[in-house]
Design an enzyme around this catalytic site. Structure first.
Site, PDB file in Angstrom:
ATOM      1  N   ASP A 184     -31.005  -9.024  26.868  1.00 44.43           N
ATOM      2  CA  ASP A 184     -32.124  -9.972  26.910  1.00 44.43           C
ATOM      3  C   ASP A 184     -32.956  -9.982  25.629  1.00 44.43           C
ATOM      4  O   ASP A 184     -33.967 -10.684  25.559  1.00 44.43           O
ATOM      5  CB  ASP A 184     -33.019  -9.704  28.126  1.00 44.43           C
ATOM      6  CG  ASP A 184     -33.598  -8.295  28.148  1.00 44.43           C
ATOM      7  OD1 ASP A 184     -33.152  -7.459  27.340  1.00 44.43           O
ATOM      8  OD2 ASP A 184     -34.487  -8.034  28.975  1.00 44.43           O
ATOM      9  N   LYS A 197     -41.730 -11.732  29.630  1.00 40.85           N
ATOM     10  CA  LYS A 197     -40.956 -12.778  30.300  1.00 40.85           C
ATOM     11  C   LYS A 197     -40.856 -12.472  31.781  1.00 40.85           C
ATOM     12  O   LYS A 197     -41.069 -11.339  32.237  1.00 40.85           O
ATOM     13  CB  LYS A 197     -39.552 -12.905  29.699  1.00 40.85           C
ATOM     14  CG  LYS A 197     -38.700 -11.629  29.778  1.00 40.85           C
ATOM     15  CD  LYS A 197     -37.979 -11.402  31.093  1.00 40.85           C
ATOM     16  CE  LYS A 197     -37.145 -10.123  31.095  1.00 40.85           C
ATOM     17  NZ  LYS A 197     -36.661  -9.741  32.450  1.00 40.85           N
TER      18      LYS A 197
END
Length: 297
Positions: A158, A10
């Site tokens: 995350d 990401k």
């Protein structure tokens, strides 16, 4: 039996800190952009060998030899502080504590490591999420996504984003997630061969922790920035050098707490052409931003 799962990387397209809680955690606002590049993890198990005790987890990985070459040699990974092992243990404990129907089996895990660690790409978090998704299926727990995401937050703020498998706007400590649809653009990523310890940046006196809060709509009309960029570039020369180099070709950004810097392109060929100019001492890749990924295959 074998189960293969994609463990995507990401980017944080922006990252702001709006405050600090009494427990020491920081309140964040960030935009997670999933990428079509990442690691691959192979899970091997014998479906017929269901056990009642705690399963044995063996973890192996393809060893990185230098900044942009990975061997295919299988090396036993040390288990201490490894998020894959922690994820497996956490899922096992959750299932036992709640007396869930399950079919535990021993698991051999091969991590084909393609993304650098300590690079702000979420590689370790993604590996942990992929492990939860895979073992949820292999052990036949059939936990829904929202429950897996609640388990995942115990492994890192995350990690849930990779469970939900959606590009998203996140607030809180990164755990309040609003999926969003982003334009699928191209990104040139440069890792200047410096893994940055996240804790060092969060503890720095240089870090600004009081940016005003914004809604997702307000961010859409605001310039993007990363609160950690001035801190990382001050503490680590490698980050500043990568930023300076990329500035010659496009506006540079930093992902997460670094040290990967990236630029955004609408055109794939343009990104590839600039990648050809990246100094050979740095790892680089051109990736496509996606709103979700096919994980199991």
């Amino acid at each position: 039996m074998k189960l293969k799962i994609f463990s995507p990387a990401k980017l944080n397209l922006f990252l702001s800190i709006t405050g600090r809680r009494s427990d020491g955690y920081h309140e964040l606002e960030t935009l997670f952009q999933l990428l079509n590049v990442g690691d691959e993890i192979l899970f091997e198990y014998e479906e017929s060998k269901v056990i009642t005790e705690k399963p044995k987890i063996e973890l192996f990985f393809s060893k990185k030899t230098h900044h942009h070459k990975f061997t295919r040699n299988i090396t036993l990974h040390p288990k201490e502080d490894n998020l894959i092992i922690k994820a497996a243990d956490l899922l096992y404990e959750f299932a036992v504590e709640r007396n869930l129907k399950r079919k535990f089996t021993d698991i051999s895990i091969l991590l084909d490591k393609k993304m650098p660690l300590g690079a702000g790409l979420g590689a370790g978090s993604s590996n942990a999420a992929s492990t939860l998704i895979a073992l949820n299926q292999i052990w036949q727990l059939y936990l829904p996504v929202d429950i897996l995401a609640k388990i995942a937050v115990n492994l890192g703020a995350d990690v849930p984003i990779f469970i939900i498998n959606r590009s998203a706007f996140a607030t809180g400590v990164g755990d309040v997630i609003t999926p969003v649809d982003l334009n699928e653009r191209w990104y040139l990523l440069i890792f200047p061969n410096k893994s940055i310890p996240t804790q060092a940046l969060f503890q720095s006196n240089l870090l600004k922790r009081d940016y005003p809060k914004k809604t997702w709509h307000e961010w859409l009309h605001s310039p993007y920035f990363n609160v950690f960029t001035p801190v990382a570039s001050k503490l680590f020369n490698e980050v500043q050098e990568a930023i300076d180099w990329l500035t010659n070709y496009s506006e540079p950004f930093m992902s997460g707490t670094g040290s990967t810097v990236f630029a955004i392109f609408e055109d794939h060929e343009q990104a590839l052409n600039i990648q050809k100019k990246v100094p050979s001492m740095w790892w680089s890749i051109v990736a496509k931003g996606v709103n979700s990924n096919q994980l199991l295959y």
